[in-house]
Motif scaffolding. Structure first.
Motif, short mmCIF file in Angstrom:
data_model
loop_
_atom_site.label_atom_id
_atom_site.label_comp_id
_atom_site.label_asym_id
_atom_site.label_seq_id
_atom_site.Cartn_x
_atom_site.Cartn_y
_atom_site.Cartn_z
N VAL A 165 0.84 -1.18 0.00
CA VAL A 165 0.00 0.00 0.00
C VAL A 165 0.89 1.25 0.00
O VAL A 165 2.10 1.18 0.22
CB VAL A 165 -0.93 0.03 1.24
N ARG A 166 0.26 2.37 -0.24
CA ARG A 166 0.92 3.67 -0.16
C ARG A 166 0.49 4.33 1.15
O ARG A 166 -0.70 4.50 1.40
CB ARG A 166 0.54 4.54 -1.35
N ILE A 167 1.47 4.65 1.98
CA ILE A 167 1.20 5.34 3.24
C ILE A 167 1.33 6.84 3.01
O ILE A 167 2.32 7.30 2.41
CB ILE A 167 2.16 4.90 4.35
N ALA A 173 0.79 21.86 5.22
CA ALA A 173 1.25 21.83 3.83
C ALA A 173 2.24 20.69 3.58
O ALA A 173 2.57 20.38 2.44
CB ALA A 173 1.90 23.16 3.46
N LEU A 174 2.71 20.09 4.67
CA LEU A 174 3.68 19.00 4.54
C LEU A 174 2.98 17.69 4.23
O LEU A 174 2.11 17.26 4.98
CB LEU A 174 4.49 18.87 5.84
N VAL A 175 3.39 17.06 3.13
CA VAL A 175 2.82 15.76 2.73
C VAL A 175 3.97 14.80 2.47
O VAL A 175 4.87 15.09 1.68
CB VAL A 175 1.95 15.88 1.47
N LEU A 176 3.94 13.66 3.16
CA LEU A 176 4.95 12.64 2.99
C LEU A 176 4.28 11.33 2.59
O LEU A 176 3.19 11.00 3.07
CB LEU A 176 5.74 12.42 4.29
N THR A 177 4.92 10.57 1.72
CA THR A 177 4.40 9.26 1.34
C THR A 177 5.51 8.23 1.46
O THR A 177 6.71 8.56 1.38
CB THR A 177 3.86 9.26 -0.11
N ALA A 178 5.11 7.00 1.67
CA ALA A 178 6.09 5.91 1.78
C ALA A 178 5.40 4.61 1.41
O ALA A 178 4.18 4.47 1.57
CB ALA A 178 6.63 5.84 3.21
N PRO A 179 6.19 3.63 0.93
CA PRO A 179 5.59 2.33 0.63
C PRO A 179 5.36 1.56 1.93
O PRO A 179 6.10 1.72 2.91
CB PRO A 179 6.65 1.65 -0.23
N GLY A 180 4.32 0.75 1.94
CA GLY A 180 4.02 -0.03 3.14
C GLY A 180 3.38 -1.36 2.78
O GLY A 180 3.10 -1.64 1.62
N ARG A 181 3.14 -2.15 3.82
CA ARG A 181 2.47 -3.43 3.64
C ARG A 181 1.38 -3.54 4.70
O ARG A 181 1.62 -3.28 5.88
CB ARG A 181 3.44 -4.60 3.76
N VAL A 195 2.96 -1.65 7.91
CA VAL A 195 4.39 -1.54 8.18
C VAL A 195 5.01 -0.64 7.12
O VAL A 195 4.82 -0.85 5.92
CB VAL A 195 5.07 -2.92 8.15
N ASN A 196 5.72 0.41 7.59
CA ASN A 196 6.47 1.28 6.69
C ASN A 196 7.68 0.50 6.20
O ASN A 196 8.55 0.11 7.00
CB ASN A 196 6.91 2.55 7.43
N LEU A 197 7.75 0.22 4.89
CA LEU A 197 8.81 -0.61 4.35
C LEU A 197 10.15 0.12 4.29
O LEU A 197 11.19 -0.52 4.07
CB LEU A 197 8.43 -1.11 2.96
N VAL A 198 10.16 1.41 4.53
CA VAL A 198 11.41 2.18 4.56
C VAL A 198 12.00 2.16 5.96
O VAL A 198 13.18 1.86 6.16
CB VAL A 198 11.18 3.63 4.08
#
Length: 217
Positions: A165-167, A173-181, A195-198
């Motif tokens: 999934v995309r977290i 104004a701050l937007v952060l994204t990370a790959p997850g499961r 779980v944040n995969l990073v």
């Protein structure tokens, strides 16, 4: 005295008439007996014996709410009291599958038909409104022609356990994204652990309809 009874009844109840029919008199008493347990859309079918076509009123009435079987004492135009037994069956229009529906299918309007079922065949978990089924996901197999239980359907899953999934995290104004499961299944609006995969950190967020998991501070 018996001959005068019809006149007395008509004087006390001016609108009283045998033309209303014995079945209507039974339905009135049955509705009162069932009270709040009777659905608004419930319809009665009354069968009885012996035949009686001149009942002015029902003086005494007993009914089994579970089966609809009743026993009534009807006052006839002659003043005679006649005992009548029968069945006041309540049916309710209920949406049922038009075909067998398998787990994970999304229910469409065309998948349902409406049939009349006896109230005794339904329980507190039976779905009686088609709008509560259309768009839902099948949780367990639904047989054709049988009432659907609320626990047999659910809101459609937008995230499956183990899925990538995309977290998304937003703070002003701050937007952060990370790959997850995803660590669990989730429908839109459900909370789900990911779980944040990073960073390999476990987080709890809210599943969106597009499959993104929103994480708040």
């Amino acid at each position: 005295m018996r001959a005068a009874l019809p006149c007395l009844l008509l004087a006390l109840w001016p609108g009283l008439s045998a033309a209303d029919g014995f079945a209507e008199l039974v339905e009135e008493r049955a509705r009162a007996s069932l009270g709040a347990s009777l659905p608004e859309e419930g319809r009665f079918t009354v069968n009885y014996q012996p035949e009686i076509d001149d009942a002015l009123l029902i003086s005494r009435f007993w009914m089994d709410p579970a089966t609809g079987q009743f026993l009534a004492e009807a006052v006839r135009e002659t003043g005679e009291v006649q005992r009548v037994s029968g069945l006041a069956l309540v049916t309710v229009p209920v949406p049922v599958p038009a075909r067998r529906l398998m787990p994970d299918e999304i229910i469409a309007e065309a998948d349902l038909v409406t049939i009349d079922l006896p109230l005794g065949r339904l329980n507190d978990f039976s779905v009686t409104d088609a709008s509560d089924l259309v768009g839902q996901q099948v949780r367990r197999m639904l047989p054709e022609g049988r009432p659907v239980m609320t626990q047999s359907v659910m809101a459609p899953l937008v995230i499956d356990r183990g899925e990538r999934v995309r977290i998304r995290f937003q703070d002003g104004a701050l937007v952060l994204t990370a790959p997850g499961r995803a660590l669990g299944d989730a429908a839109a609006g459900d909370t789900v652990r990911v779980v944040n995969l990073v960073s390999n950190l476990s987080l709890v967020g809210t599943a969106r309809a597009d499959g993104i998991v929103e994480v708040s501070r």
